[in-house]
Design a protein around this motif. Structure first.
Motif, short mmCIF file in Angstrom:
data_model
loop_
_atom_site.label_atom_id
_atom_site.label_comp_id
_atom_site.label_asym_id
_atom_site.label_seq_id
_atom_site.Cartn_x
_atom_site.Cartn_y
_atom_site.Cartn_z
N GLY A 75 14.91 -39.35 19.34
CA GLY A 75 16.25 -39.23 18.73
C GLY A 75 17.32 -39.92 19.55
N ASP A 76 16.91 -40.82 20.44
CA ASP A 76 17.89 -41.45 21.33
C ASP A 76 17.89 -42.96 21.15
OD1 ASP A 76 18.20 -38.87 22.46
OD2 ASP A 76 16.52 -39.21 23.82
N GLY A 77 17.75 -43.41 19.90
CA GLY A 77 17.51 -44.83 19.69
C GLY A 77 18.73 -45.73 19.64
N VAL A 78 19.93 -45.16 19.53
CA VAL A 78 21.10 -46.05 19.41
C VAL A 78 21.27 -46.83 20.72
CG1 VAL A 78 23.60 -46.16 19.04
CG2 VAL A 78 22.22 -44.59 17.68
N ASN A 82 21.91 -42.37 11.32
CA ASN A 82 21.74 -41.38 12.40
C ASN A 82 23.02 -40.60 12.69
OD1 ASN A 82 23.25 -42.88 14.51
ND2 ASN A 82 21.60 -44.37 14.22
N GLY A 83 22.93 -39.75 13.73
CA GLY A 83 24.05 -38.87 14.08
C GLY A 83 25.18 -39.56 14.81
N TRP A 137 25.36 -40.73 17.85
CA TRP A 137 25.48 -40.54 19.30
C TRP A 137 25.02 -41.83 19.96
CZ3 TRP A 137 24.35 -35.61 22.38
CH2 TRP A 137 24.79 -34.47 21.69
N VAL A 171 6.94 -56.12 4.77
CA VAL A 171 5.81 -56.64 5.56
C VAL A 171 4.59 -55.79 5.21
CG1 VAL A 171 4.88 -56.89 7.90
CG2 VAL A 171 7.27 -57.49 7.43
N GLY A 199 16.94 -47.88 7.51
CA GLY A 199 16.20 -46.92 8.34
C GLY A 199 17.13 -46.04 9.17
N ALA A 200 16.56 -45.46 10.22
CA ALA A 200 17.31 -44.50 11.05
C ALA A 200 18.60 -45.11 11.60
CB ALA A 200 16.41 -44.05 12.20
N SER A 201 18.60 -46.43 11.86
CA SER A 201 19.79 -47.05 12.45
C SER A 201 21.03 -46.93 11.57
CB SER A 201 19.53 -48.53 12.73
OG SER A 201 18.44 -48.65 13.60
N GLU A 203 13.01 -57.22 6.44
CA GLU A 203 13.40 -55.83 6.21
C GLU A 203 13.04 -55.46 4.78
OE1 GLU A 203 15.02 -52.92 7.61
OE2 GLU A 203 14.63 -52.34 5.54
N LYS A 204 12.28 -54.37 4.65
CA LYS A 204 11.80 -53.96 3.34
C LYS A 204 12.93 -53.65 2.35
CE LYS A 204 8.94 -50.31 1.39
NZ LYS A 204 8.52 -48.95 1.63
C1 LIG Z 1 18.87 -38.38 10.90
C2 LIG Z 1 18.72 -39.09 12.21
C3 LIG Z 1 19.66 -38.86 13.20
C4 LIG Z 1 19.56 -39.53 14.43
N1 LIG Z 1 20.57 -39.38 15.35
C5 LIG Z 1 20.58 -40.17 16.45
C6 LIG Z 1 21.71 -40.17 17.31
O1 LIG Z 1 22.71 -39.51 17.06
N2 LIG Z 1 21.66 -40.95 18.41
C7 LIG Z 1 20.57 -41.73 18.71
O2 LIG Z 1 20.58 -42.41 19.76
N3 LIG Z 1 19.51 -41.79 17.87
C8 LIG Z 1 19.50 -41.04 16.75
N4 LIG Z 1 18.45 -41.13 15.89
C9 LIG Z 1 17.35 -42.06 16.20
C10 LIG Z 1 17.80 -43.49 15.96
O3 LIG Z 1 18.53 -43.61 14.77
C11 LIG Z 1 16.57 -44.41 15.93
O4 LIG Z 1 15.83 -44.21 17.11
C12 LIG Z 1 16.94 -45.88 15.85
O5 LIG Z 1 17.90 -46.10 14.86
C13 LIG Z 1 15.69 -46.71 15.60
O6 LIG Z 1 16.09 -48.03 15.32
P1 LIG Z 1 15.00 -49.09 14.86
O7 LIG Z 1 15.74 -50.32 14.52
O8 LIG Z 1 13.93 -49.16 15.88
O9 LIG Z 1 14.33 -48.43 13.57
P2 LIG Z 1 14.95 -48.25 12.11
O10 LIG Z 1 16.42 -48.25 12.13
O11 LIG Z 1 14.25 -47.08 11.48
O12 LIG Z 1 14.51 -49.57 11.40
C14 LIG Z 1 13.21 -49.80 10.90
C15 LIG Z 1 13.37 -50.59 9.61
O13 LIG Z 1 12.10 -51.03 9.17
C16 LIG Z 1 12.17 -51.10 7.75
N5 LIG Z 1 10.81 -51.13 7.23
C17 LIG Z 1 9.96 -50.09 7.04
N6 LIG Z 1 8.78 -50.51 6.60
C18 LIG Z 1 8.85 -51.86 6.50
C19 LIG Z 1 7.95 -52.86 6.10
N7 LIG Z 1 6.70 -52.58 5.72
N8 LIG Z 1 8.38 -54.15 6.10
C20 LIG Z 1 9.64 -54.47 6.48
N9 LIG Z 1 10.53 -53.54 6.88
C21 LIG Z 1 10.15 -52.26 6.90
C22 LIG Z 1 12.96 -49.87 7.36
O14 LIG Z 1 13.53 -50.03 6.07
C23 LIG Z 1 13.99 -49.77 8.47
O15 LIG Z 1 15.24 -50.32 8.10
C24 LIG Z 1 18.48 -40.44 14.66
C25 LIG Z 1 17.53 -40.65 13.67
C26 LIG Z 1 17.64 -39.99 12.45
C27 LIG Z 1 16.62 -40.24 11.38
#
Ligand SMILES: Cc1cc2nc3c(=O)[nH]c(=O)nc-3n(C[C@H](O)[C@H](O)[C@H](O)COP(=O)(O)OP(=O)(O)OC[C@H]3O[C@@H](n4cnc5c(N)ncnc54)[C@H](O)[C@@H]3O)c2cc1C
Length: 394
Positions: A314-317, A14-15, A17, A150, A9-11, A2-3
């Motif tokens: 926007g449905d990633g949780v 987020n909102g 939900w 990465v 990140g989004a996780s 994790e960078k």
């Molecule tokens: C403001 C906002 C509100 C949202 N609300 C909702 C909601 O209410 N309900 C819902 O279901 N979804 C919601 N979403 C979407 C949801 O949060 C995401 O779909 C989900 O969290 C994605 O999870 P992830 O682990 O795949 O990605 P992320 O949580 O984005 O994780 C990716 C990680 O990769 C890391 N990274 C980036 N580049 C590098 C690199 N080069 N090397 C190593 N690490 C790196 C980042 O720092 C980050 O922590 C929302 C998103 C946002 C932005």
């Protein structure tokens, strides 16, 4: 690897939900993959909401999980058409338990004619969930390399700011940040969603507005908004509308756009004028990942042993929980009901090259805004909204 830190990140922002929502509608899933596959995915998404509640309890993660359902408000004749279509779709497939509520049984928003209630949604505190999961992962024997960027990866090895790592399987879970890696600009489009949160509001005020503890709410507009009554009685409220940046760039400075935060404040006040006297304490935003066909996917290449999960929009949780389970099954060669779900090994096309991507992403935002204006004026679902629906899988 994790960078920054787990949850940066989004996780972590987020909102909150934790819903059974999925980027593609059941109708589109059925058209592409057949009715049974569509129903199986809907059921898996609904089960994921409960599984997150169960898992966090078992792991002792206090993430404010409250399953109070979600209310999609109906605030115009055009939104009423969409509500009826949603109820009809749920009835047709017989999986989602949607009900139509009258105005006095839904949150008491202005010009609301009622709401569609979906019980399959819990609210969570996103940062508490993701940090709790990181701690649990380490307790179970995993090693988390934070502040490890990465740069690139290939079968069996990852090049990072802390040196090269080798591993049998590599999972690309970069989602909204995927486009920042070499050669991946066209794989996922970083779409910004922004949020605000109020100071704690007396329970009586929120109860009086019909916003039940832990409830989430939105309405049927095109340019999405989403709200949550948090465990400590704040309203966390977010929405789309922040600009896409040329070349799929992702920067920390894009997380705060004063005009969009001001727009969100106005929209919250427009929905619930009584909340206008409560202070907005924090404003933030982040990038989520969108695949070219707006379909989420989980895949493992058996030859390179490189896996990828994402495209949750926007449905990633809920969807990332399901994706995590599927990834584990695929990597351990376990044949489970989840490994035959239609998001497994789905390949999305690549996004267009620039400047077409920029024009399409910015144009879609303008179109969604225009469709909302037209619909509130004409009272009918607009032609633009139909095109947006067709392009985004709704
Ligand atoms: C403001 C906002 C509100 C949202 N609300 C909702 C909601 O209410 N309900 C819902 O279901 N979804 C919601 N979403 C979407 C949801 O949060 C995401 O779909 C989900 O969290 C994605 O999870 P992830 O682990 O795949 O990605 P992320 O949580 O984005 O994780 C990716 C990680 O990769 C890391 N990274 C980036 N580049 C590098 C690199 N080069 N090397 C190593 N690490 C790196 C980042 O720092 C980050 O922590 C929302 C998103 C946002 C932005």
């Amino acid at each position: 690897m994790e960078k920054e830190i787990a949850g940066f990140g989004a996780s972590g922002r987020n909102g909150g939900w934790c819903s059974a929502l999925f980027p593609w509608s059941t109708t589109l899933l059925a058209k592409e993959f057949g009715i049974e596959k569509a129903k199986a995915l809907r059921m898996a998404m609904i089960e994921s909401v409960d599984q997150i509640g169960k898992l966090t309890k078992e792991l002792g993660i206090d993430c404010d999980y409250q399953k109070a359902g979600t209310y999609t408000l109906i605030r115009s004749a055009a939104q009423n058409q969409k509500a009826i279509a949603a109820i009809e779709e749920a009835r047709q497939f017989g999986v989602d338990g949607l009900t139509l509520l009258d105005a006095k049984n839904s949150p008491l928003a202005t010009i609301s004619q009622g709401a569609v209630f979906d019980p399959a949604c819990a609210s969570i505190h996103p940062a508490k969930l993701v940090r709790g999961l990181a701690v649990a992962f380490e307790k179970l024997g995993g090693t988390l390399f934070e502040t490890t960027q990465v740069f690139d990866f290939k079968p069996g090895s990852v090049r990072t700011s802390q040196g090269d790592f080798t591993g049998e399987f590599i999972v690309d879970a970069l989602e909204g940040y995927r486009s920042t890696l070499p050669g991946k600009k066209r794989e996922s489009l970083p779409l910004y969603s922004l949020m605000i949160v109020t100071e704690p509001i007396p329970s009586e005020v929120l109860d009086g507005l019909g916003i039940k503890p832990g409830a989430t709410f939105a309405d049927f507009r095109n340019l999405i908004i989403y709200g949550q009554r948090t465990k400590d009685n704040r309203i966390a409220f977010g929405g789309r509308g922040a600009p896409y940046h040329f070349g799929s760039r992702v920067r920390n400075s894009y997380d705060r756009v004063p005009a969009i935060h001001a727009h969100l404040e106005r929209e919250l006040k427009d929905l619930f004028p009584e909340l206008a006297r409560y202070r907005i304490t924090d404003r933030w935003g982040g990038a989520l990942g969108v695949s070219r066909d707006w379909m989420a996917s989980v895949k493992l290449d058996p030859v390179t042993k490189i896996a990828q999960a994402g495209g949750y929009v926007g449905d990633g949780v809920g969807t990332s929980h399901l994706a995590g389970k599927i990834l584990a099954d695929l990597i351990l060669s376990r044949d489970t009901p989840e490994t035959s779900l239609c998001l497994v090994n789905h390949s999305s096309p690549k996004w267009e090259v620039e400047p077409l991507r920029f024009i399409a992403a910015r144009g879609a935002m303008v179109a969604a805004r225009l469709a909302d204006k037209l619909e509130s004026f004409t009272g009918r679902k607009s032609f633009i909204s139909r095109i947006i629906g067709w392009l985004t899988g709704k």
